[in-house]
Design an enzyme around this catalytic site. Structure first.
Site, PDB file in Angstrom:
ATOM      1  N   ASN A  38      -0.345 -18.811  -2.885  1.00 48.39           N
ATOM      2  CA  ASN A  38       0.097 -20.205  -2.947  1.00 48.39           C
ATOM      3  C   ASN A  38       0.135 -20.823  -1.550  1.00 48.39           C
ATOM      4  O   ASN A  38       0.377 -20.144  -0.549  1.00 48.39           O
ATOM      5  CB  ASN A  38       1.436 -20.349  -3.680  1.00 48.39           C
ATOM      6  CG  ASN A  38       2.556 -19.501  -3.131  1.00 48.39           C
ATOM      7  OD1 ASN A  38       2.329 -18.435  -2.565  1.00 48.39           O
ATOM      8  ND2 ASN A  38       3.786 -19.956  -3.300  1.00 48.39           N
ATOM      9  N   GLU A  40       1.879 -24.097   0.225  1.00 48.02           N
ATOM     10  CA  GLU A  40       2.827 -25.207   0.058  1.00 48.02           C
ATOM     11  C   GLU A  40       2.575 -26.296   1.095  1.00 48.02           C
ATOM     12  O   GLU A  40       1.749 -26.149   2.002  1.00 48.02           O
ATOM     13  CB  GLU A  40       4.262 -24.660   0.118  1.00 48.02           C
ATOM     14  CG  GLU A  40       4.507 -23.704  -1.039  1.00 48.02           C
ATOM     15  CD  GLU A  40       5.948 -23.270  -1.195  1.00 48.02           C
ATOM     16  OE1 GLU A  40       6.756 -23.446  -0.258  1.00 48.02           O
ATOM     17  OE2 GLU A  40       6.264 -22.748  -2.295  1.00 48.02           O
ATOM     18  N   CYS A  49      -0.632 -23.655  -6.357  1.00 48.46           N
ATOM     19  CA  CYS A  49      -0.297 -22.323  -6.853  1.00 48.46           C
ATOM     20  C   CYS A  49      -1.381 -21.320  -6.455  1.00 48.46           C
ATOM     21  O   CYS A  49      -2.543 -21.684  -6.221  1.00 48.46           O
ATOM     22  CB  CYS A  49      -0.193 -22.329  -8.370  1.00 48.46           C
ATOM     23  SG  CYS A  49       1.241 -23.163  -9.038  1.00 48.46           S
ATOM     24  N   GLU A  51      -2.793 -19.145  -8.412  1.00 44.34           N
ATOM     25  CA  GLU A  51      -3.845 -19.060  -9.429  1.00 44.34           C
ATOM     26  C   GLU A  51      -4.844 -20.205  -9.283  1.00 44.34           C
ATOM     27  O   GLU A  51      -6.057 -20.010  -9.414  1.00 44.34           O
ATOM     28  CB  GLU A  51      -3.234 -19.091 -10.836  1.00 44.34           C
ATOM     29  CG  GLU A  51      -2.239 -17.975 -11.115  1.00 44.34           C
ATOM     30  CD  GLU A  51      -0.808 -18.365 -10.782  1.00 44.34           C
ATOM     31  OE1 GLU A  51      -0.577 -19.060  -9.767  1.00 44.34           O
ATOM     32  OE2 GLU A  51       0.085 -17.968 -11.543  1.00 44.34           O
ATOM     33  N   CYS A  93       1.704 -21.060 -14.372  1.00 41.27           N
ATOM     34  CA  CYS A  93       2.286 -22.308 -14.871  1.00 41.27           C
ATOM     35  C   CYS A  93       1.269 -23.015 -15.774  1.00 41.27           C
ATOM     36  O   CYS A  93       0.106 -22.597 -15.871  1.00 41.27           O
ATOM     37  CB  CYS A  93       2.698 -23.203 -13.699  1.00 41.27           C
ATOM     38  SG  CYS A  93       1.306 -24.030 -12.902  1.00 41.27           S
ATOM     39  N   CYS A  96      -2.030 -24.160 -14.164  1.00 38.05           N
ATOM     40  CA  CYS A  96      -2.899 -23.023 -13.825  1.00 38.05           C
ATOM     41  C   CYS A  96      -3.524 -22.403 -15.073  1.00 38.05           C
ATOM     42  O   CYS A  96      -4.669 -21.939 -15.026  1.00 38.05           O
ATOM     43  CB  CYS A  96      -2.123 -21.989 -13.033  1.00 38.05           C
ATOM     44  SG  CYS A  96      -1.731 -22.564 -11.370  1.00 38.05           S
TER      45      CYS A  96
HETATM   46  N1  THU Z   1       3.696 -20.709  -7.915  1.00 40.73           N
HETATM   47  C1  THU Z   1       2.498 -20.066  -7.996  1.00 40.73           C
HETATM   48  O1  THU Z   1       1.776 -19.956  -6.992  1.00 40.73           O
HETATM   49  N2  THU Z   1       2.120 -19.561  -9.181  1.00 40.73           N
HETATM   50  C2  THU Z   1       2.896 -19.541 -10.299  1.00 40.73           C
HETATM   51  O2  THU Z   1       2.471 -19.025 -11.319  1.00 40.73           O
HETATM   52  C3  THU Z   1       4.224 -20.167 -10.276  1.00 40.73           C
HETATM   53  C4  THU Z   1       4.564 -20.915  -9.054  1.00 40.73           C
HETATM   54  C5  THU Z   1       4.128 -21.221  -6.605  1.00 40.73           C
HETATM   55  C6  THU Z   1       4.151 -22.705  -6.446  1.00 40.73           C
HETATM   56  C7  THU Z   1       5.180 -22.876  -5.339  1.00 40.73           C
HETATM   57  O3  THU Z   1       4.528 -22.676  -4.100  1.00 40.73           O
HETATM   58  C8  THU Z   1       6.143 -21.734  -5.544  1.00 40.73           C
HETATM   59  O4  THU Z   1       5.453 -20.786  -6.364  1.00 40.73           O
HETATM   60  C9  THU Z   1       7.447 -22.117  -6.230  1.00 40.73           C
HETATM   61  O5  THU Z   1       7.224 -22.802  -7.406  1.00 40.73           O
END
Ligand code: THU
Length: 140
Positions: A38, A40, A49, A51, A93, A96
């Site tokens: 991920n 941010e 994310c 994925e 999520c 994704c």
């Molecule tokens: N996140 C992912 O990378 N994948 C997931 O399946 C759930 C959430 C990340 C997004 C954000 O950077 C952090 O997790 C918190 O939500």
């Protein structure tokens, strides 16, 4: 093992705001594994994310289908640093799931999605995570 590839990917996470480090590993029919974490942003809602990043990476490599399996690992920064995975498996999520479906549908596969927890795996076909999915076939 695909779970190990996802753990390795999580080490590249840029997640200073949530402290939630996620790694994803996509396995393809030719044996290739595409990893991503991920990413941010100070504008929180723009965060990507793991994925979604992995799907974008694979498609930028020219992949269109052949998706066999997806492993996802999450770890909370600073918490049990040796665990390398959360206590409960994390599954993709909603956004994704849709992005994974696009890549999978192009090759007609139903990949197994593997949530990797500290000591256990949750395995669910993507079609069960996103039933009656909207996809490329709807626009054909
Ligand atoms: N996140 C992912 O990378 N994948 C997931 O399946 C759930 C959430 C990340 C997004 C954000 O950077 C952090 O997790 C918190 O939500």
């Amino acid at each position: 093992m695909l779970a190990s590839a996802a753990r390795e990917a999580a080490r590249s996470a840029y997640a200073p705001y949530s402290g939630f480090h996620v790694g994803a590993a996509l396995l393809f029919a030719d044996g290739a594994v595409v990893q991503a974490a991920n990413v941010e942003n100070a504008s929180y809602g723009l965060s990507l994310c793991a994925e979604a990043s992995a799907v974008a990476r694979a498609m930028n490599e020219g992949r269109r289908g052949g998706l066999v399996a997806v492993a996802v690992v999450a770890e909370i920064a600073g918490e049990k640093p040796d665990a390398a995975a959360s206590a409960e498996p994390v599954m993709p999520c909603g956004r994704c799931r849709q992005m994974l479906h696009e890549l999978a549908a192009l090759g007609g596969t139903d990949p197994e999605v593997i949530g990797v927890a500290n000591g256990s795996l949750l395995r669910v076909p993507l079609s069960a995570l996103l039933p009656h999915a909207f996809g490329p076939a709807n626009l054909a």
